[in-house]
Design a protein around this motif. Structure first.
Motif, PDB file in Angstrom:
ATOM      1  N   GLY A  20       0.757  -1.133   0.068  1.00 33.66           N
ATOM      2  CA  GLY A  20      -0.054   0.118  -0.106  1.00 33.66           C
ATOM      3  C   GLY A  20       0.917   1.260   0.155  1.00 33.66           C
ATOM      4  O   GLY A  20       0.144   2.349  -0.017  1.00 33.66           O
ATOM      5  N   GLU A  21       2.180   1.139  -0.285  1.00 24.92           N
ATOM      6  CA  GLU A  21       2.982   2.422  -0.064  1.00 24.92           C
ATOM      7  C   GLU A  21       2.810   3.102  -1.443  1.00 24.92           C
ATOM      8  O   GLU A  21       2.321   2.483  -2.362  1.00 24.92           O
ATOM      9  CB  GLU A  21       4.483   1.772   0.085  1.00 24.92           C
ATOM     10  N   CYS A  22       3.182   4.245  -1.383  1.00 27.85           N
ATOM     11  CA  CYS A  22       3.376   5.066  -2.828  1.00 27.85           C
ATOM     12  C   CYS A  22       4.492   5.238  -3.585  1.00 27.85           C
ATOM     13  O   CYS A  22       4.555   5.272  -4.700  1.00 27.85           O
ATOM     14  CB  CYS A  22       2.696   6.267  -2.457  1.00 27.85           C
ATOM     15  N   SER A  23       5.580   4.683  -3.016  1.00 26.58           N
ATOM     16  CA  SER A  23       6.829   4.722  -3.627  1.00 26.58           C
ATOM     17  C   SER A  23       7.931   3.753  -3.489  1.00 26.58           C
ATOM     18  O   SER A  23       8.695   3.410  -4.364  1.00 26.58           O
ATOM     19  CB  SER A  23       7.638   6.107  -3.493  1.00 26.58           C
ATOM     20  N   PRO A  43       4.300  -0.587  -5.775  1.00 26.07           N
ATOM     21  CA  PRO A  43       3.491   0.313  -4.999  1.00 26.07           C
ATOM     22  C   PRO A  43       2.013   0.307  -5.582  1.00 26.07           C
ATOM     23  O   PRO A  43       1.993   0.450  -6.877  1.00 26.07           O
ATOM     24  CB  PRO A  43       4.019   1.500  -5.086  1.00 26.07           C
ATOM     25  N   CYS A  45      -0.228   2.686  -4.393  1.00 23.04           N
ATOM     26  CA  CYS A  45      -0.958   3.944  -3.631  1.00 23.04           C
ATOM     27  C   CYS A  45      -2.280   4.243  -4.163  1.00 23.04           C
ATOM     28  O   CYS A  45      -2.451   4.383  -5.326  1.00 23.04           O
ATOM     29  CB  CYS A  45       0.151   5.181  -3.971  1.00 23.04           C
ATOM     30  N   TRP A  49      -6.424  -1.402  -2.493  1.00 21.31           N
ATOM     31  CA  TRP A  49      -5.273  -2.262  -2.818  1.00 21.31           C
ATOM     32  C   TRP A  49      -5.506  -3.351  -2.958  1.00 21.31           C
ATOM     33  O   TRP A  49      -5.402  -4.146  -1.960  1.00 21.31           O
ATOM     34  CB  TRP A  49      -4.178  -1.859  -1.570  1.00 21.31           C
TER      35      TRP A  49
END
Length: 68
Positions: A20-23, A43, A45, A49
């Protein structure tokens, strides 16, 4: 809402994963110490998700992960 697997240990007990991270990417490995077959989770984001199934080599055999 109850999630399947809630409260269970993850090591060698997961069939899918989500990043679920963006980067940052996450790589899941078969063995402890970042060894053996592996799979990258890119990712995702956003508001939703979806979980991605692990490759057969990692299904319920996932001992370590690395964030990069």
């Amino acid at each position: 809402m109850t999630n399947e697997g809630n409260g269970q240990e993850v090591k060698n007990n997961a069939a899918s994963a989500v990043n679920g991270e963006c980067s940052a990417n996450y790589r899941v490995y078969f063995s402890s110490g970042y060894g053996g077959p592996s799979q990258v989770f890119r990712p995702t984001c956003g508001d939703y998700w979806p979980a991605e199934n692990m490759i057969p080599d990692l299904y319920n055999e996932n001992a370590s992960h690395d964030r990069y």
